[in-house]
Design an enzyme around this catalytic site. Structure first.
Site, mmCIF file in Angstrom:
data_model
loop_
_atom_site.group_PDB
_atom_site.id
_atom_site.type_symbol
_atom_site.label_atom_id
_atom_site.label_comp_id
_atom_site.label_asym_id
_atom_site.label_seq_id
_atom_site.Cartn_x
_atom_site.Cartn_y
_atom_site.Cartn_z
ATOM 1 N N GLY A 288 -20.206 -15.504 -13.393
ATOM 2 C CA GLY A 288 -20.192 -14.813 -12.104
ATOM 3 C C GLY A 288 -19.903 -13.334 -12.207
ATOM 4 N N GLY A 289 -19.601 -12.847 -13.430
ATOM 5 C CA GLY A 289 -19.297 -11.425 -13.601
ATOM 6 C C GLY A 289 -20.543 -10.571 -13.635
ATOM 7 N N LYS A 411 -14.746 -0.411 -26.724
ATOM 8 C CA LYS A 411 -13.290 -0.231 -26.737
ATOM 9 C C LYS A 411 -12.627 -1.030 -27.850
ATOM 10 C CE LYS A 411 -13.092 0.931 -21.847
ATOM 11 N NZ LYS A 411 -14.544 1.132 -21.768
ATOM 12 N N ASN A 449 -20.053 1.301 -21.491
ATOM 13 C CA ASN A 449 -19.995 1.044 -20.053
ATOM 14 C C ASN A 449 -21.370 0.690 -19.504
ATOM 15 O OD1 ASN A 449 -17.106 2.114 -19.155
ATOM 16 N ND2 ASN A 449 -17.904 3.503 -20.696
ATOM 17 N N VAL A 450 -21.373 -0.234 -18.567
ATOM 18 C CA VAL A 450 -22.619 -0.569 -17.886
ATOM 19 C C VAL A 450 -22.535 -0.099 -16.442
ATOM 20 C CG1 VAL A 450 -23.327 -2.502 -19.327
ATOM 21 C CG2 VAL A 450 -21.733 -2.902 -17.464
#
Length: 653
Positions: A288-289, A411, A449-450
């Site tokens: 669901g992310g 990260k 990052n998206v």
């Protein structure tokens, strides 16, 4: 005029019909005068009934042909054909009526002159009304815009805008010299060099970029030039995204960060996309992310035999299940979608799922990824991210899963925060498992990052700009890599197919972006100024780095990297820890987490992840509160911590 424009359409149609009711008889009588070059009572009497019949015959014919249904502000040259047909039919009917009435012989020249005059009147009246209404719309406050791109899309957009109320196109801009000075869709074409003067002269408030066939790099170059004008910029989507290749007003959108990055998506390798998915049972954790849901959307289109969804958020799981069922229905895929409300830490249930449904491939996207939140809840972050991966990996081996793909992060490279350290620890676990067995092929995909993910900075900046500022920025020098969610998910699926066991894949994220420059560009492309140097505008405030946050992110720990068959996917060679050694350290970390021994947790994490270099002390809220309480009661502190921060002499359990 405003009240007339706001009238119901039926009233406007009645006005047009009344105008024809008056003008058509006058036009016919003018034809009589031109034919006979005189005006006598006998002539008027001879043609009286035909003069009266002219509108009574013509108006019903015009009505039948749809002439009165046409919106005047929307008409184009196609209306000429309708008018010619309508007038021709009406003249034929009038001539037949004259013959039927057996009146005196009428001149055929009168009908010929009337035919030409009526066509000229009807066409001219409509286009004059169109021009007047468009100018009236301008006076009523329509936004004056310039369209960059005088090709087919620019012409479509200009026509659509001129027909509406909100925008008034006053200039077309194009790089092609042969188009300069031409008029397209009623709008003159200008050179880009004249745009700064045009903005001031024609009071242009927005510029619409209508070059959907342009590459991202070309679009970025144009946006960089337009940014200097400090006029609000909007763009059209790629031509492949347009419905039937037609450009409409609703297709124009605000500038997104992907437009500023200038990054063109590489055509995916269909074989790599389908290798681990087609006709296989696939499980996605964290379904669901932001990343997990996009993986699901792309996986279902590759026709797996079954798609299993796992998430501990009830609402997120429900939402993605409903969306996938809609995709199933629209694309007629009929892929069974099976949701599981579960935590990856529940190894028993995960193993039952994997064995019962004979899962072939796992895409493990479930993780806590918000850096400050994990920093304030380190034990929960370690449990979910590291031990959750351990639990799921062991279940996958026991169930004989063929392929296991971990979604990692930049990260994890020389981490300065708990979140990054837990993701690097997850990588180390899978690397170790790859050396101890051959049933399950483990690999990791690391990227930055998206865009559009939860916590993304771009929607926050846009919201702050709309509110008039200030824009809150952690540090003026902070930089990040960016990639769109669909591209990241697509590359993850392809990288997973290339894994041989223990691979760490790194995605080519392009050039890093300085976040302050990004914020300034967003302000300028919104038509505003950045506050400073005596200029009033949107203020940029620096609020300081958050706990565990880095200025610069990296994608590689070392320089040992090699290419793959995909130009945007690289294979990194990273240090590993043998499972026998790692197992002991994980056991110690587990006991420290159970005991809430924050100091021991950090010490063990530093030992396992050698590159981990925390930039702050222990930020757990419970730990800090108990430190304050202990300090006020007994002051059991020493200042011997390596980072100079106070540390407790005894463990708080």
């Amino acid at each position: 005029m405003k009240s007339f424009l706001e009238l119901p359409r039926i009233y406007k149609q009645i006005v047009a019909a009344l105008a024809d009711l008056v003008m058509l008889p006058l036009t016919f009588y003018l034809a009589v005068l031109l034919r006979y070059d005189s005006s006598t009572p006998q002539l008027f009497q001879m043609y009286f009934w035909i003069i009266v019949a002219a509108p009574l015959i013509s108006i019903p014919i015009f009505l039948r042909l749809g002439l009165y249904r046409a919106v005047i502000r929307f008409i184009d040259q196609k209306i000429v054909f309708v008018v010619v047909m309508g007038v021709t039919l009406s003249v034929i009917c009038m001539a037949a009526l004259a013959t039927f009435l057996h009146t005196v012989t009428l001149s055929r020249g009168v009908f010929g002159i009337y035919w030409v005059s009526a066509i000229l009147y009807v066409v001219a009246s409509r286009f004059l009304a169109r021009g007047y209404l468009l100018r009236a719309g301008d006076r009523l406050g329509a936004v004056r815009v310039a369209i960059y791109g005088a090709g087919h899309s620019g012409m479509q957009l200009a026509s659509a805008l001129r027909a509406g109320h909100e925008y008034l196109p006053v200039a077309l801009i194009d790089d092609k010299k042969e188009l300069h000075g031409a008029t397209i869709a009623g709008v003159r074409v200008w050179s880009p060099k004249e745009l700064p003067a045009l903005v001031e002269k024609k009071h242009i408030k927005e510029i619409l970029l209508a070059i959907p066939s342009a590459s991202k790099a070309e679009q970025k170059a144009i946006l960089e030039k337009l940014e200097l004008l400090k006029v609000k910029i909007k763009v059209t989507p790629p031509i492949t995204s347009l419905v039937n290749g037609e450009l409409r007003v609703q297709d124009v959108r605000d500038v997104e960060i992907e437009d500023l990055l200038g990054r063109d998506q590489v055509v995916p390798d269909k074989q790599l996309l389908s290798t681990c998915i087609t006709d296989k049972t696939v499980l996605v954790t964290g379904a669901g992310g932001s990343i997990g849901s996009e993986l699901c959307r792309q996986i279902i289109r590759q026709a797996p035999s079954r798609l299993l969804l796992l998430d501990q958020s009830e609402f997120a799981l429900y939402s993605i299940e409903q969306e996938l069922n809609e995709i199933n229905s629209e694309a007629q895929l009929n892929v069974p979608v099976i949701p599981f409300l579960n935590s990856i830490l529940d190894q028993d249930k995960c193993q039952r799922i994997l064995q019962t449904f004979a899962v072939d491939t796992i895409y493990h996207a479930a993780a806590y990824k918000h850096v400050p939140l994990v920093e304030h809840n380190p034990i929960k972050g370690i449990r979910n991210n590291a031990f959750g991966t351990l639990s799921l990996a062991q279940a996958a081996i026991d169930a004989g899963v063929s392929c296991f793909v971990l979604i990692s992060t930049d990260k994890a490279v020389r981490p300065t925060n708990v979140m990054g350290a837990t993701k690097r620890l997850s990588e180390l676990i899978l690397q170790a498992f790859s050396k101890t067995q051959r049933k399950t092929r483990f690999c990791m995909v690391r990227f930055g990052n998206v865009l559009g993910s939860s916590g993304s900075v771009v929607p926050l900046f846009r919201k702050q700009i709309l509110a008039g500022g200030p824009i809150t920025l952690t540090h003026p020098e902070i930089t990040r890599y960016f990639m769109t969610i669909p591209e990241a998910a697509q590359l993850v699926l392809q990288a997973g197919a290339m894994g041989e066991g223990g691979d760490v894949f790194v995605l080519d994220m392009g050039e890093p972006v300085r976040i302050q420059d990004l914020a300034k560009r967003m302000v300028h492309l919104s038509g505003l100024d950045v506050k400073g140097d005596g200029v009033d505008g949107i203020e940029i405030q620096h609020v300081g780095l958050r706990p565990g946050e880095k200025l610069f992110e990296e994608l590689l720990i070392g320089d040992n990297v090699e290419g793959t068959r995909h130009p945007l996917i690289m294979r990194a060679q990273e240090n590993e820890i043998p499972w026998t050694d790692l197992k002991e350290m994980l056991s110690a970390l587990d006991h420290a987490c159970i005991a809430f021994d924050y100091k021991a947790v950090r010490a063990i994490l530093l030992k396992i992840v050698e590159e981990y270099a925390p930039q702050c002390g222990i930020e757990d809220h419970i730990w800090k509160e108990r430190m304050v309480s202990a300090f006020s009661e007994e002051q059991p502190f020493s200042f011997s911590g390596e980072d100079g921060r106070p540390v407790l002499k005894q463990v708080i359990g």
